[in-house]
Design a protein around this motif. Structure first.
Motif, short mmCIF file in Angstrom:
data_model
loop_
_atom_site.label_atom_id
_atom_site.label_comp_id
_atom_site.label_asym_id
_atom_site.label_seq_id
_atom_site.Cartn_x
_atom_site.Cartn_y
_atom_site.Cartn_z
N GLY A 3 1.93 -14.20 9.03
CA GLY A 3 2.26 -12.79 8.86
C GLY A 3 2.24 -12.32 7.42
N THR A 4 2.06 -13.23 6.49
CA THR A 4 1.98 -12.81 5.10
C THR A 4 0.53 -12.70 4.69
OG1 THR A 4 2.07 -15.07 4.27
CG2 THR A 4 4.17 -13.93 4.53
N GLY A 5 0.21 -11.61 4.06
CA GLY A 5 -1.15 -11.40 3.57
C GLY A 5 -1.31 -11.99 2.19
N PRO A 6 -2.45 -11.77 1.61
CA PRO A 6 -2.65 -12.26 0.25
C PRO A 6 -1.71 -11.55 -0.72
CG PRO A 6 -4.50 -10.90 0.96
CD PRO A 6 -3.59 -11.06 2.14
N TRP A 42 -21.57 -2.79 -4.43
CA TRP A 42 -20.51 -1.94 -4.97
C TRP A 42 -19.38 -1.81 -3.96
CZ3 TRP A 42 -17.84 0.56 -8.47
CH2 TRP A 42 -17.05 1.63 -8.09
N ALA A 43 -19.72 -1.52 -2.72
CA ALA A 43 -18.69 -1.31 -1.69
C ALA A 43 -17.85 -2.58 -1.47
CB ALA A 43 -19.33 -0.88 -0.38
N GLU A 44 -18.51 -3.72 -1.47
CA GLU A 44 -17.77 -4.98 -1.29
C GLU A 44 -16.80 -5.23 -2.44
OE1 GLU A 44 -20.68 -8.01 -0.68
OE2 GLU A 44 -21.11 -7.35 1.36
N ARG A 45 -17.27 -5.03 -3.67
CA ARG A 45 -16.39 -5.24 -4.83
C ARG A 45 -15.27 -4.20 -4.85
NH1 ARG A 45 -19.14 -7.98 -9.25
NH2 ARG A 45 -17.26 -7.66 -10.46
N HIS A 46 -15.60 -2.95 -4.54
CA HIS A 46 -14.62 -1.86 -4.49
C HIS A 46 -13.51 -2.22 -3.51
CE1 HIS A 46 -13.02 1.84 -2.70
NE2 HIS A 46 -13.25 2.43 -3.87
N ASP A 47 -13.90 -2.60 -2.30
CA ASP A 47 -12.91 -2.91 -1.27
C ASP A 47 -12.07 -4.13 -1.62
OD1 ASP A 47 -13.88 -0.75 0.10
OD2 ASP A 47 -14.99 -1.92 1.58
N ALA A 48 -12.70 -5.14 -2.23
CA ALA A 48 -11.96 -6.35 -2.60
C ALA A 48 -10.91 -6.05 -3.68
CB ALA A 48 -12.93 -7.42 -3.09
N ILE A 49 -11.28 -5.23 -4.64
CA ILE A 49 -10.32 -4.88 -5.70
C ILE A 49 -9.20 -4.04 -5.13
CG2 ILE A 49 -10.02 -3.55 -7.84
CD1 ILE A 49 -12.91 -4.44 -8.59
N LEU A 50 -9.55 -3.05 -4.34
CA LEU A 50 -8.53 -2.16 -3.77
C LEU A 50 -7.59 -2.91 -2.84
CD1 LEU A 50 -7.84 0.76 -4.19
CD2 LEU A 50 -9.23 1.34 -2.20
N ALA A 51 -8.10 -3.89 -2.13
CA ALA A 51 -7.26 -4.68 -1.22
C ALA A 51 -6.23 -5.51 -1.98
CB ALA A 51 -8.12 -5.60 -0.36
N ALA A 56 1.99 0.38 -5.09
CA ALA A 56 2.39 1.30 -6.16
C ALA A 56 1.22 1.65 -7.09
CB ALA A 56 3.53 0.70 -6.97
N LEU A 57 0.23 0.77 -7.18
CA LEU A 57 -0.90 0.98 -8.09
C LEU A 57 -2.17 1.41 -7.36
CD1 LEU A 57 -0.51 -2.08 -10.49
CD2 LEU A 57 0.15 0.29 -10.90
N ARG A 58 -2.13 1.45 -6.05
CA ARG A 58 -3.36 1.67 -5.27
C ARG A 58 -4.04 3.00 -5.62
NH1 ARG A 58 -2.04 -0.43 -0.15
NH2 ARG A 58 -2.54 -2.40 -1.14
N ASP A 59 -3.29 4.07 -5.77
CA ASP A 59 -3.90 5.36 -6.08
C ASP A 59 -4.59 5.36 -7.45
OD1 ASP A 59 -3.17 6.44 -3.65
OD2 ASP A 59 -1.37 7.43 -4.44
N SER A 60 -3.94 4.77 -8.44
CA SER A 60 -4.55 4.76 -9.77
C SER A 60 -5.77 3.84 -9.82
CB SER A 60 -3.53 4.36 -10.84
OG SER A 60 -3.11 3.03 -10.67
N ILE A 61 -5.73 2.74 -9.10
CA ILE A 61 -6.89 1.83 -9.05
C ILE A 61 -8.03 2.51 -8.31
CG2 ILE A 61 -7.74 -0.38 -8.14
CD1 ILE A 61 -5.91 -0.62 -10.62
N ALA A 62 -7.72 3.22 -7.22
CA ALA A 62 -8.76 3.94 -6.48
C ALA A 62 -9.41 5.01 -7.36
CB ALA A 62 -8.17 4.57 -5.22
N ALA A 63 -8.61 5.69 -8.16
CA ALA A 63 -9.15 6.71 -9.07
C ALA A 63 -10.06 6.09 -10.12
CB ALA A 63 -8.02 7.48 -9.73
N ARG A 64 -9.66 4.96 -10.65
CA ARG A 64 -10.51 4.28 -11.66
C ARG A 64 -11.80 3.79 -11.04
NH1 ARG A 64 -7.62 0.29 -15.47
NH2 ARG A 64 -9.72 0.28 -16.34
#
Length: 100
Positions: A3-6, A42-51, A56-64
């Motif tokens: 039940g624990t994710g990365p 690009w999409a694979e790297r984008h999704d891996a970083i965002l995941a 708390a940081l997801r919005d700022s990382i998505a914006a960058r």
């Protein structure tokens, strides 16, 4: 499954991932074999970083990520450019154009 994710990445790790992505894009663009492969990479790297971003940081990382994608033409958006004085018409040429 337990039940624990990365574990979310630390801000320093996320910064390193963003910088690595930005540094890898020229290589990805040249060696991708086409725009669709580049977009997929690009999409694979984008999704891996965002995941790996903590909530708390997801919005700022998505914006960058979006800004990086816009800069490389992978995400729709306006690119902001500025004029370069060396490319502006010379004053004499401006006067000739104005006289016409």
């Amino acid at each position: 499954m337990d039940g624990t994710g990365p574990q979310p990445a630390s801000p320093a790790e996320l910064e390193a991932m963003l910088q690595a992505l930005d540094a890898d894009l020229p290589r990805l663009q040249q060696g991708s074999g086409g725009v669709f492969r580049l977009a997929n990479a690009w999409a694979e790297r984008h999704d891996a970083i965002l995941a790996q971003a903590p909530p708390a940081l997801r919005d700022s990382i998505a914006a960058r990520l979006e800004r990086i994608g816009i800069r490389w033409g992978l995400v729709p958006g306006a690119r902001v450019t500025r004029e370069f004085p060396a490319l502006q018409p010379l004053p004499l040429l401006r006067r000739r154009i104005a006289q016409r």
